[in-house]
Design a protein around this motif. Structure first.
Motif, PDB file in Angstrom:
ATOM      1  N   ILE A   1      -8.591  -5.191   1.524  1.00 46.80           N
ATOM      2  CA  ILE A   1      -7.854  -4.111   0.854  1.00 46.80           C
ATOM      3  C   ILE A   1      -7.063  -4.719  -0.302  1.00 46.80           C
ATOM      4  O   ILE A   1      -5.896  -5.084  -0.177  1.00 46.80           O
TER       5      ILE A   1
ATOM      6  N   VAL B   1     -12.177   1.146   2.675  1.00 46.17           N
ATOM      7  CA  VAL B   1     -12.207  -0.237   2.217  1.00 46.17           C
ATOM      8  C   VAL B   1     -12.243  -1.138   3.450  1.00 46.17           C
ATOM      9  O   VAL B   1     -11.587  -0.850   4.448  1.00 46.17           O
TER      10      VAL B   1
ATOM     11  N   ILE C   1      -9.845  -1.170  -4.120  1.00 42.94           N
ATOM     12  CA  ILE C   1      -9.459   0.248  -4.111  1.00 42.94           C
ATOM     13  C   ILE C   1      -9.949   0.919  -5.385  1.00 42.94           C
ATOM     14  O   ILE C   1     -10.533   2.002  -5.357  1.00 42.94           O
TER      15      ILE C   1
ATOM     16  N   LEU D   1       0.832  -1.211   0.000  1.00 41.15           N
ATOM     17  CA  LEU D   1       0.000   0.000   0.000  1.00 41.15           C
ATOM     18  C   LEU D   1       0.864   1.257   0.000  1.00 41.15           C
ATOM     19  O   LEU D   1       0.544   2.256  -0.646  1.00 41.15           O
TER      20      LEU D   1
ATOM     21  N   LYS E   1      -7.637   3.433   3.166  1.00 44.03           N
ATOM     22  CA  LYS E   1      -7.909   2.213   3.939  1.00 44.03           C
ATOM     23  C   LYS E   1      -9.232   2.307   4.697  1.00 44.03           C
ATOM     24  O   LYS E   1      -9.951   1.317   4.833  1.00 44.03           O
TER      25      LYS E   1
END
Length: 248
Positions: free
Chosen positions: A61, A56, A66, A39, A53
């Motif tokens: 994730i 989601v 995303i 990420l 984050k």
């Protein structure tokens, strides 16, 4: 949203600007849960990454999830400094980044063909080149309360005091003596003039024999007077605050 054809030079810019994004994504499976380090590759800014984050499910994730985020992405007051990775949010049609610490808009935002609106008011943006290109694509933009020279309702970076006197070995924090200022804004709310502590600024000292600087802290070294300049970057000379400091 109406899509317009951009100039060839823009296409060249985007091809060269987004290579790192595609490389970062090439090794990622669209449906695998992303690690924090993965990420971070996509969204280097801690606060921007957390804002993504939060939208989601913690256990889901993935790159696909995303990318599937849509509608309005409201990240008001999130202390975001860097929007790198924003092109991953390809289905968002409205971004709200009101009151963050953003200094530049990345070129990759031009890849967002579903984008209709972006609010980046009350940040630290100094140039409107990417904003103009977004506008030409039909994107509506609120960029009041930034530091753009060519538009009304923009802040100035100013010193609270034009002249300061300190003693030898005495220190002052430059963040406490500069502020955001605007005279012609139609205020619907109370606007803070404070500069955030985590904002990176550029400091230039005319005579370093008189004062030294470390992390925005000025310390008197020898008797004399010098001019200290503080800016958002070293290019936009119209957004530099000047303070005359005398060491006695």
């Amino acid at each position: 949203m109406k899509i317009v054809t951009l100039l060839p030079f823009l296409l060249i810019i985007t091809i060269f600007s987004f290579g790192s994004i595609s490389v970062a994504h090439e090794s990622l499976s669209s449906n695998d849960v992303l690690s924090e380090s993965q990420l971070k590759e996509i969204f280097p800014d801690y606060n921007f990454r957390n804002a993504v984050k939060e939208r989601v499910s913690p256990n889901e994730i993935t790159l696909n999830n995303i990318k599937s985020l849509d509608g309005v992405f409201d990240a008001t007051n999130e202390k975001i400094s860097d929007l790198k990775g924003i092109s991953t949010l390809e289905n968002i049609d409205s971004f709200i980044f009101w009151n963050n610490n953003i200094k530049t808009i990345p070129n990759e935002i031009l890849l967002l063909n579903d984008l209709d609106y972006i609010n980046i008011a009350n940040n630290y943006i100094t140039t409107d080149n990417i904003l103009n290109l977004l506008s030409r694509k039909g994107v509506k933009i609120n960029y009041d309360l930034n530091f753009i020279d060519s538009n009304k309702n923009q802040y100035l970076l100013e010193a609270k005091y034009k002249n300061l006197s300190i003693s030898k070995n005495e220190s002052i924090d430059l963040r406490k003596v500069i502020e955001k200022n605007i005279d012609n804004y139609y205020k619907y709310w109370e606007v803070s003039t404070e500069i955030p502590k985590d904002l990176d600024l550029v400091v230039y000292i005319e005579d370093k024999n008189i004062v030294s600087e470390n992390d925005m802290i000025i310390t008197g070294k020898n008797k004399g007077t010098t001019v200290v300049k503080i800016g958002l970057n070293n290019k936009n000379l119209n957004q530099i605050a000047n303070i005359s400091i005398t060491v006695d």
